[in-house]
Write an enzyme that holds these catalytic residues in place. Structure first.
Site, mmCIF file in Angstrom:
data_model
loop_
_atom_site.group_PDB
_atom_site.id
_atom_site.type_symbol
_atom_site.label_atom_id
_atom_site.label_comp_id
_atom_site.label_asym_id
_atom_site.label_seq_id
_atom_site.Cartn_x
_atom_site.Cartn_y
_atom_site.Cartn_z
ATOM 1 N N GLY A 49 0.788 -1.227 0.000
ATOM 2 C CA GLY A 49 0.000 0.000 0.000
ATOM 3 C C GLY A 49 0.818 1.274 0.000
ATOM 4 O O GLY A 49 0.265 2.368 -0.084
ATOM 5 N N ASP A 164 24.759 10.026 -11.998
ATOM 6 C CA ASP A 164 24.611 8.904 -12.942
ATOM 7 C C ASP A 164 25.303 9.280 -14.235
ATOM 8 O O ASP A 164 25.106 10.380 -14.745
ATOM 9 C CB ASP A 164 23.133 8.629 -13.217
ATOM 10 C CG ASP A 164 22.369 8.260 -11.961
ATOM 11 O OD1 ASP A 164 22.967 8.325 -10.872
ATOM 12 O OD2 ASP A 164 21.181 7.918 -12.074
ATOM 13 N N ASP A 196 29.007 6.296 -9.543
ATOM 14 C CA ASP A 196 27.812 5.507 -9.877
ATOM 15 C C ASP A 196 28.146 4.027 -10.067
ATOM 16 O O ASP A 196 28.919 3.663 -10.935
ATOM 17 C CB ASP A 196 27.236 6.099 -11.184
ATOM 18 C CG ASP A 196 26.083 5.309 -11.774
ATOM 19 O OD1 ASP A 196 25.608 4.352 -11.124
ATOM 20 O OD2 ASP A 196 25.655 5.666 -12.893
ATOM 21 N N GLY A 368 21.541 3.802 -19.392
ATOM 22 C CA GLY A 368 22.050 5.156 -19.212
ATOM 23 C C GLY A 368 23.259 5.195 -18.295
ATOM 24 O O GLY A 368 23.800 6.274 -18.026
ATOM 25 N N HIS A 369 23.658 4.017 -17.819
ATOM 26 C CA HIS A 369 24.765 3.945 -16.864
ATOM 27 C C HIS A 369 25.975 3.262 -17.496
ATOM 28 O O HIS A 369 25.831 2.302 -18.251
ATOM 29 C CB HIS A 369 24.336 3.168 -15.617
ATOM 30 C CG HIS A 369 23.189 3.789 -14.885
ATOM 31 N ND1 HIS A 369 23.366 4.708 -13.879
ATOM 32 C CD2 HIS A 369 21.858 3.642 -15.044
ATOM 33 C CE1 HIS A 369 22.177 5.084 -13.420
ATOM 34 N NE2 HIS A 369 21.245 4.460 -14.110
#
Lengths: 556, 556
Positions: A49, A164, A196, A368-369
């Site tokens: 939840g 990143d 990163d 993207g890394h």
């Protein structure tokens, strides 16, 4: 709990270590503190939840008089998603590049705190001095434009936090990572590097975003019918490649999905996205063109239940339907945990008769890394004395450490930190200090942190076997049952088919109460516990289930 | 609903199509019916609290007088896991190879129905005649020994069902797939082929199980400390390779985890596993050896919360601890949905200081299912007139269809079927018939099928925002409140921190009741609905949450 920060630099990650998400790092020197990023994280399975998770910022609140500024590396949710909650508690100027602030603005406006916030744009030329800190940034490549790393100059030396990054040799926006600045920092001498770790497990070099463009181009050129492409709304580079591919194959582009529309508009207004005036059309106008002339850009690449593509696949979208002959490109890779919902969406699209192009069958996504070679490249650019692998789960930090050692960093000078750990630098020497309060604050609806372990434990119990509420009224004097027991169940069994079971349960409650009431009518807890235990035992024997049992005993 | 099965062959998949799991296929001709496999499936995320899922066997029950025999391809749960539930309803002889029946025996014994069941072992030489059907089997390679496919001879022609298969050119047990029998069937002419679609998306040829052995060997030889290897308990081939590696590197093997111990014992007793008498030791005796002399074989490669390895990683196992310097091999690939729990286990092991070897960094697992080249090979061996891709989700069936077309099967003769579809053959011609009842029966504890959508919907609601129970007693005459309202909440908010909210909720219930009671005291449903709506609205405004509200109104 006040700590001594004088005459030393203290670096404290408050989020993003040992996990993917809610990145936040505090830098303290004497009476000055700056913070890099304020991200959110999506809830773990067991956080039933819960909507989102943000870092515990108790430490920032306790030291708010030191807090001089918050710096953003880029506009992904795991770096800016916690910002509204920080800014509701703490008034502090926010520094970021133009696109980053552009996307942050929209978010703060939604939360109604844009006016009270000071947003300060920075460029590669900026030098922000805040007390003992002087902060400058350098451009890096990532799956969103205008991403930067920070060089933080302190009395102890320079600390570099990469944010990143990847090194894209053919970036879509033509902007390469700022190799000159990074190497210059390395030449000057860097005290510590925080880098990163996301892809520390991946060998080699991450492919260029442009390779995805090639695939998109080909599909757009050859597809007989409409092309529907879904990807992360924040990946402006990819949106740009879709726009270009559409213009080259003379297709109109209709954009579907709120976040996709917002990001595209902002990026375009700020000049980060080139679109011919005639390219974009409204979803309502799709019907006015031939299938061959249409491309749709949409959200839902993670199979999110309420996203545009998922609703289209379920034929539950107000405006757009999928037809046989459509080509659907899922231009993303699954975020761990989403595998099943993505497969389900792909299957539904196939069933409709669409041709689906997705990760496991073709190259429609790149990370993207940076991979291992890029991480080592960064280490060799910066040549830090100390190294802290950040932004990753433990095994990734661990692997990143090995890479750093391979590039010549002294193993003694590498710290695998946890959220809340204090890394102190004094006289150029680093040591782990104590710990500050850190952790996850769960947000459920409007509630920030009001869902704790007890609530989650109850939700877990309720989700497994449901609940039985037992209501009974006893006579104050005699302790005999005046009304009830009535048993109401939810999420336990389908009542119509289980009357016998519930009748028997009823008898057991009655007999238990009679027995206990005669013993001691005034021991209410004893009565409740007795009923709960007797009923739980019976139900487990009969069904091997353990529903929550809630006895409500009243007197009259 | 009775259907006409005379003078034609009808094939009805009752599970395993459009999904991975609960495989079951019925073959009917006139008054005879045979069934291949009776598997289970693990519950989907949304099936809260459900333990396992089995096929709906209504059709088998309706036609039980036709039901002559049940044939098993191999002993994986998704092929035999539903057997106990079928056999509790229907008495029918079960046919399978020796190891398959050995593992089935243990399962039926647990369920206390071994004595009442007739288990009939088959070999590659067997020819079982049951009414219009004559069934023989052929050996295939899979991630469990003694796996077979079936050739089912019918008045309409031969139907081949492959079961799960790969073509391992260097099988650990030295038993190759029965190429001669498959090609002979193809030469004789096969009406229809039902083939495993699991890896239809994977190009190339699946690696040999032996390649995993090489990796295991190397680790066992070079590891300074103990080696803990976790894999699927049913992968006897891999257990064998672990035993051999241990014996070659003079390590003792301790086996941990109930299913691992059971399968190893059964396989060994039946001669499917070669173990030197001195190799195995009890977990309690580990301490009597040097770390260098120890190997542990354990369950938990999927990060299952209660499994041995997961408990070791949490330092919560009664007998075995993980120490720094241990090498842990996770010899498996994640089953979709388990990615997160597996990563968590790996991280915990790293944190303890173990060296973890897992899928994404090294070749410690190969699939048990054939890739595209093997699927095409099977098609070219059997050369069927009709083709039905089974055992897979829709996109896999779809891909498998393309592979069949590539090998020359007429696209008109390929049927992508769903559970419950009837495929009819008459005069050598196939056509889709009607549909029979099919679907998923959910098992929760001892309850078979008593958890329906209403129960699941309630569990979902409860898991998201919890429940509020409102208890109030009204006067029969005046309708005024005699006691209460009392509000008890579970899984909603942590009460101590939300007293204000609940007090206000209390006031709202009272005022609502007062108003409604004066209007019409006898309309109980009206009162309940009124309270529920008013309270739900208030709570949503205040918290943006929608807990279940359960009003209990009593009169006195």
């Amino acid at each position: 709990m006040s700590k001594n920060f004088s005459n030393k630099l203290t670096i404290i990650p408050l989020g993003g270590l040992g996990e993917i998400g809610k990145n936040m790092t505090a830098y303290v020197y004497g009476n000055d503190m700056i913070v890099v990023d304020a991200g959110l994280k999506f809830p773990e399975e067991e956080m039933l939840g819960v909507d989102i998770v943000i870092p515990d910022i108790t430490f920032l609140v306790e030291n708010k008089q030191k807090f001089k500024g918050l710096f953003l590396t880029h506009a992904h949710e795991d770096h800016i998603g916690g910002l509204p909650y920080v800014l509701k508690t703490l008034q502090v100027p926010v520094y970021g590049t133009r696109l980053t602030l552009g996307l942050v603005e929209a978010k703060l406006r939604e939360h109604g705190i844009l006016d009270q916030t000071k947003l300060i744009p920075i460029t590669n030329e900026s030098e922000i001095q805040l007390g003992e800190f002087t902060v400058s940034c350098f451009h890096v490549n990532h799956s969103i434009p205008d991403a930067v790393g920070f060089a933080i100059d302190t009395p102890e030396g320079i600390v570099v936090q990469t944010g990143d990054f990847k090194f894209d040799q053919t970036p879509v926006d033509g902007r390469h990572a700022d190799y000159a600045k990074m190497t210059a920092l390395g030449k000057r001498g860097v005290l510590a590097l925080l880098s990163d770790s996301t892809n520390a497990e991946r060998p080699g070099f991450t492919m260029s975003e442009r390779t995805v463009g090639a695939t998109i181009d080909e599909v757009f050129r050859n597809a007989e019918g409409r092309v529907i492409l879904s990807t992360f709304a924040s990946n402006i580079h990819r949106l740009q490649q879709v726009i270009f591919a559409a213009e080259r194959s003379s297709r109109k582009v209709a954009v579907v999905g709120r976040s996709m529309v917002n990001n595209l508009t902002i990026a375009r207004d700020l000049g980060y996205l080139q679109v011919l005036p005639t390219t974009l059309i409204e979803p309502d106008d799709i019907s006015r063109y031939q299938a061959r002339e249409i491309a749709l850009l949409t959200t839902g690449s993670q199979g999110e239940p309420m996203s545009a593509l998922t609703r289209m696949a379920r034929s539950a979208h107000r405006k757009v339907e999928i037809y046989p002959g459509d080509t659907v490109i899922m231009a993303s890779s699954p975020i761990p945990g989403n595998e099943k919902s993505i497969s389900r969406t792909i299957d539904q699209l196939f069933r409709i008769g669409a041709n689906v192009i997705y990760q496991s069958v073709s190259g429609v996504h790149v990370s993207g890394h940076g991979s291992q070679e890029e991480l080592k490249l960064m280490l060799n650019f910066i040549r830090p004395k100390y190294f802290v692998p950040v932004h990753g789960e433990f095994r990734m930090q661990n692997r990143h450490k090995e890479l750093a050692i391979a590039t010549g960093v002294d193993p003694q000078n590498i710290f695998i930190m946890d959220n809340g750990d204090m890394l102190e630098f004094q006289g150029g020497v680093a040591r782990m200090g104590g710990k500050v309060q850190a952790g996850a604050i769960m947000i459920d609806g409007l509630g920030v942190g009001d869902v704790g372990n007890i609530v989650l434990r109850d939700r877990k119990l309720l989700s497994q076997d449901g609940i039985l509420v037992v209501v009974v009224t006893l006579s104050k004097q005699t302790g005999t049952i005046l009304s009830g027991p009535d048993i109401i169940s939810r999420g336990f069994v389908y009542v119509r088919e289980s009357e016998q079971l519930l009748d028997e349960a009823n008898r057991i409650v009655s007999s238990t109460l009679q027995r206990l009431a005669t013993e001691n009518i005034n021991d209410w807890n004893g009565l409740k516990t007795g009923v709960r235990d007797a009923l739980s035992r019976f139900l487990y024997e009969q069904t091997r289930r353990r529903p929550m049992v809630l006895p409500i005993i009243m007197e009259a």
